[in-house]
Design an enzyme around this catalytic site. Structure first.
Site, PDB file in Angstrom:
ATOM      1  N   ARG A 167      63.418  59.233   8.026  1.00 58.59           N
ATOM      2  CA  ARG A 167      64.426  58.668   7.099  1.00 58.59           C
ATOM      3  C   ARG A 167      65.180  59.748   6.322  1.00 58.59           C
ATOM      4  O   ARG A 167      65.612  59.523   5.187  1.00 58.59           O
ATOM      5  CB  ARG A 167      63.791  57.678   6.107  1.00 58.59           C
ATOM      6  CG  ARG A 167      63.296  56.415   6.712  1.00 58.59           C
ATOM      7  CD  ARG A 167      64.410  55.609   7.399  1.00 58.59           C
ATOM      8  NE  ARG A 167      63.813  54.471   8.039  1.00 58.59           N
ATOM      9  CZ  ARG A 167      63.320  54.506   9.282  1.00 58.59           C
ATOM     10  NH1 ARG A 167      63.387  55.603  10.015  1.00 58.59           N
ATOM     11  NH2 ARG A 167      62.776  53.434   9.812  1.00 58.59           N
ATOM     12  N   SER A 244      64.637  47.326   4.499  1.00 61.21           N
ATOM     13  CA  SER A 244      63.409  47.779   3.830  1.00 61.21           C
ATOM     14  C   SER A 244      63.791  48.460   2.525  1.00 61.21           C
ATOM     15  O   SER A 244      64.621  49.362   2.526  1.00 61.21           O
ATOM     16  CB  SER A 244      62.665  48.777   4.708  1.00 61.21           C
ATOM     17  OG  SER A 244      62.349  48.178   5.932  1.00 61.21           O
ATOM     18  N   GLU A 350      64.414  53.277  -0.363  1.00 68.29           N
ATOM     19  CA  GLU A 350      65.202  53.738   0.785  1.00 68.29           C
ATOM     20  C   GLU A 350      66.711  53.623   0.516  1.00 68.29           C
ATOM     21  O   GLU A 350      67.465  54.525   0.859  1.00 68.29           O
ATOM     22  CB  GLU A 350      64.802  52.916   2.014  1.00 68.29           C
ATOM     23  CG  GLU A 350      65.329  53.501   3.305  1.00 68.29           C
ATOM     24  CD  GLU A 350      64.893  52.693   4.515  1.00 68.29           C
ATOM     25  OE1 GLU A 350      63.687  52.659   4.813  1.00 68.29           O
ATOM     26  OE2 GLU A 350      65.769  52.108   5.160  1.00 68.29           O
TER      27      GLU A 350
HETATM   28  C1  LIG Z   1      68.808  43.608   7.329  1.00 73.57           C
HETATM   29  C2  LIG Z   1      68.732  45.110   7.354  1.00 73.57           C
HETATM   30  C3  LIG Z   1      67.880  45.746   8.261  1.00 73.57           C
HETATM   31  C4  LIG Z   1      67.810  47.145   8.316  1.00 73.57           C
HETATM   32  N1  LIG Z   1      66.966  47.731   9.208  1.00 73.57           N
HETATM   33  C5  LIG Z   1      66.876  49.087   9.270  1.00 73.57           C
HETATM   34  C6  LIG Z   1      65.995  49.718  10.205  1.00 73.57           C
HETATM   35  O1  LIG Z   1      65.301  49.065  11.003  1.00 73.57           O
HETATM   36  N2  LIG Z   1      65.947  51.061  10.219  1.00 73.57           N
HETATM   37  C7  LIG Z   1      66.697  51.830   9.391  1.00 73.57           C
HETATM   38  O2  LIG Z   1      66.603  53.056   9.463  1.00 73.57           O
HETATM   39  N3  LIG Z   1      67.557  51.261   8.513  1.00 73.57           N
HETATM   40  C8  LIG Z   1      67.650  49.926   8.418  1.00 73.57           C
HETATM   41  N4  LIG Z   1      68.497  49.333   7.507  1.00 73.57           N
HETATM   42  C9  LIG Z   1      69.276  50.165   6.594  1.00 73.57           C
HETATM   43  C10 LIG Z   1      70.728  50.454   7.053  1.00 73.57           C
HETATM   44  O3  LIG Z   1      71.169  49.478   7.946  1.00 73.57           O
HETATM   45  C11 LIG Z   1      70.865  51.825   7.698  1.00 73.57           C
HETATM   46  O4  LIG Z   1      70.443  52.833   6.827  1.00 73.57           O
HETATM   47  C12 LIG Z   1      72.332  52.095   8.111  1.00 73.57           C
HETATM   48  O5  LIG Z   1      72.376  53.203   8.963  1.00 73.57           O
HETATM   49  C13 LIG Z   1      73.256  52.371   6.937  1.00 73.57           C
HETATM   50  O6  LIG Z   1      74.558  52.574   7.454  1.00 73.57           O
HETATM   51  P1  LIG Z   1      75.845  52.077   6.704  1.00 73.57           P
HETATM   52  O7  LIG Z   1      77.014  52.424   7.533  1.00 73.57           O
HETATM   53  O8  LIG Z   1      75.715  50.659   6.307  1.00 73.57           O
HETATM   54  O9  LIG Z   1      75.803  53.027   5.410  1.00 73.57           O
HETATM   55  P2  LIG Z   1      76.113  52.632   3.893  1.00 73.57           P
HETATM   56  O10 LIG Z   1      75.099  51.657   3.428  1.00 73.57           O
HETATM   57  O11 LIG Z   1      77.530  52.293   3.714  1.00 73.57           O
HETATM   58  O12 LIG Z   1      75.827  54.040   3.191  1.00 73.57           O
HETATM   59  C14 LIG Z   1      74.509  54.570   3.137  1.00 73.57           C
HETATM   60  C15 LIG Z   1      74.608  56.070   2.781  1.00 73.57           C
HETATM   61  O13 LIG Z   1      75.213  56.745   3.881  1.00 73.57           O
HETATM   62  C16 LIG Z   1      76.407  57.397   3.439  1.00 73.57           C
HETATM   63  N5  LIG Z   1      77.385  57.281   4.534  1.00 73.57           N
HETATM   64  C17 LIG Z   1      77.739  56.175   5.227  1.00 73.57           C
HETATM   65  N6  LIG Z   1      78.673  56.486   6.137  1.00 73.57           N
HETATM   66  C18 LIG Z   1      78.916  57.798   6.002  1.00 73.57           C
HETATM   67  C19 LIG Z   1      79.802  58.729   6.645  1.00 73.57           C
HETATM   68  N7  LIG Z   1      80.630  58.347   7.628  1.00 73.57           N
HETATM   69  N8  LIG Z   1      79.794  60.011   6.239  1.00 73.57           N
HETATM   70  C20 LIG Z   1      78.962  60.434   5.237  1.00 73.57           C
HETATM   71  N9  LIG Z   1      78.119  59.619   4.603  1.00 73.57           N
HETATM   72  C21 LIG Z   1      78.105  58.319   4.977  1.00 73.57           C
HETATM   73  C22 LIG Z   1      76.840  56.681   2.172  1.00 73.57           C
HETATM   74  O14 LIG Z   1      77.618  57.524   1.341  1.00 73.57           O
HETATM   75  C23 LIG Z   1      75.488  56.343   1.562  1.00 73.57           C
HETATM   76  O15 LIG Z   1      74.984  57.476   0.898  1.00 73.57           O
HETATM   77  C24 LIG Z   1      68.588  47.924   7.430  1.00 73.57           C
HETATM   78  C25 LIG Z   1      69.448  47.286   6.512  1.00 73.57           C
HETATM   79  C26 LIG Z   1      69.522  45.884   6.480  1.00 73.57           C
HETATM   80  C27 LIG Z   1      70.441  45.228   5.509  1.00 73.57           C
END
Ligand SMILES: Cc1cc2nc3c(=O)[nH]c(=O)nc-3n(C[C@H](O)[C@H](O)[C@H](O)COP(=O)(O)OP(=O)(O)OC[C@H]3O[C@@H](n4cnc5c(N)ncnc54)[C@H](O)[C@@H]3O)c2cc1C
Length: 356
Positions: A167, A244, A350
């Protein structure tokens, strides 16, 4: 590029809570990312980079600066294979991660099938080295193209330079907020077998005589995730969350033995697993954070005002409707405190806290 003002952010997150962005832009190209960063610098505005909003808790007061939503589209398969026989797929940071997984599976390329159904963007995956069911993106990322906010240069990082562990990567630790991820290249195995390593998946396919293919594995993962409220299903209140809420603690053997002793004294069995990546700390074990939460008095379905624990999974804090970020943090604090008192383990959240 359109500069907007006072844009509500709650609807752009899976938690559906938090306040507005004072300024907001969406960038669909590398040029627009450069333009937005220059604008934030010129106006002296703090910049927050938004992906799919699936790993965030946004403060009720919102973000007082500029929110830059990354919307760079596109998935391209490079012709041929690399010198390891892998097919390279390049994806824009704004692509939906699950759409990318579906694309890879349809192209019969293995390596990300167990990561089906994870919400968010492609650009979000390197940030916390997204993982599930025995795979994480550190196993398949070939390179990451970034915009460096420090000197406004575009750079490409190879896998090793991203510093992936459980992570974690340089993007959420040592170099947090410095790089904007523009594109990610994944190296996948053409015609490769699906990875069926985790108990849930093995159980799902129990009794089958033939090995499941990639598409069947993808469907199984999505099915298992839906059962746990870990798939975004419209109308399911258990998925108004950031997934999570706590990381599984990674403990040294000595700390793990101590925890196990505490569990045994209570007549309980502590679930734990060897750490996934060879790059994680040697001789450590990952302990189930969900188990710690449940065994500290926070059962599935636990309610606390407008927030609570998912009725399907103890590790997800959910918005039960009309919740505030302050309520989420209050429940987080309660859980951390109780787990610490009972188990002497400090759970680490997380999701990323924005604007606090
Ligand atoms: C129902 C559910 C299930 C999930 N299951 C998992 C799982 O099984 N495993 C897991 O690892 N995660 C899981 N997650 C967490 C999440 O989906 C992941 O961490 C996902 O990769 C976040 O991506 P995002 O584009 O939504 O980022 P955001 O939530 O928009 O941002 C998260 C962070 O990443 C940064 N960020 C986003 N895009 C960029 C970019 N292009 N450049 C620089 N920084 C950036 C943001 O600034 C922030 O700090 C889950 C979430 C939910 C709601």
């Amino acid at each position: 590029m359109l500069l907007q003002e006072n844009i509500p952010l709650a609807a752009l997150t899976t938690f559906h809570l938090g306040g507005p962005a004072r300024f907001f832009v969406e960038a669909r190209s590398v040029g627009e990312v450069q333009e937005a960063v220059a604008l934030a610098q010129a106006k002296d505005l703090p910049l927050f980079v938004l992906g799919g909003g699936s790993n965030l808790v946004i403060a009720d007061s919102g973000w007082s600066g500029l929110v830059l939503k990354i919307a760079i589209p596109g998935i391209e398969q490079r012709p041929g294979t690399n010198n390891e026989g892998k097919v390279l797929f390049e994806a824009g940071a704004g692509e939906s991660w699950d759409r990318f997984v579906s694309h890879a599976v349809m192209a019969h390329c293995a390596g990300v099938e167990c990561l089906s159904g994870i919400p968010g963007s492609v650009g979000g995956t390197p940030v916390q080295n997204v993982g599930a069911y025995g795979q994480d993106v550190s196993q398949t990322i070939e390179s990451v193209l970034v915009f460096d906010r420090r000197d406004s240069q575009v750079r490409e990082f190879c896998n090793e330079a991203c510093g992936f562990t459980y992570r974690s990567s340089i993007f959420n630790t040592t170099e947090s907020a410095r790089f904007i991820i523009l594109r990610v290249t994944y190296a996948l195995t053409p015609g490769g077998a699906a990875y069926i390593g985790y108990a849930d998946l093995k159980r799902h396919f129990e009794g089958r005589e033939t090995l499941p293919n990639l598409a069947e594995t993808r469907e199984a993962v999505r099915h298992i995730r839906a059962r746990k409220g870990m798939l975004i299903v419209p109308g399911d209140p258990d998925c108004q969350s950031a997934g999570s809420f706590f990381k599984n603690p990674v403990l040294s053997e000595a700390r793990h033995a101590d925890l196990q002793q505490r569990a045994t004294a209570k007549g309980l069995h502590l679930p734990s697993y060897p750490t996934l990546s060879s790059r994680d700390t040697e001789k450590s074990r990952k302990v189930s954070a969900a188990w710690l939460v449940e065994k500290s008095g926070f059962a599935r379905g636990y309610g606390f005002g407008h927030v609570g624990i998912s009725s399907k999974h103890a590790l997800a804090i959910v918005n039960r409707g009309g919740a505030s970020a302050a309520e989420v943090l209050a429940l987080k604090d309660q859980i951390q405190q109780r787990v610490r008192e009972i188990w002497d383990v400090m759970l680490e959240p997380e999701p990323v806290m924005v604007g606090f």
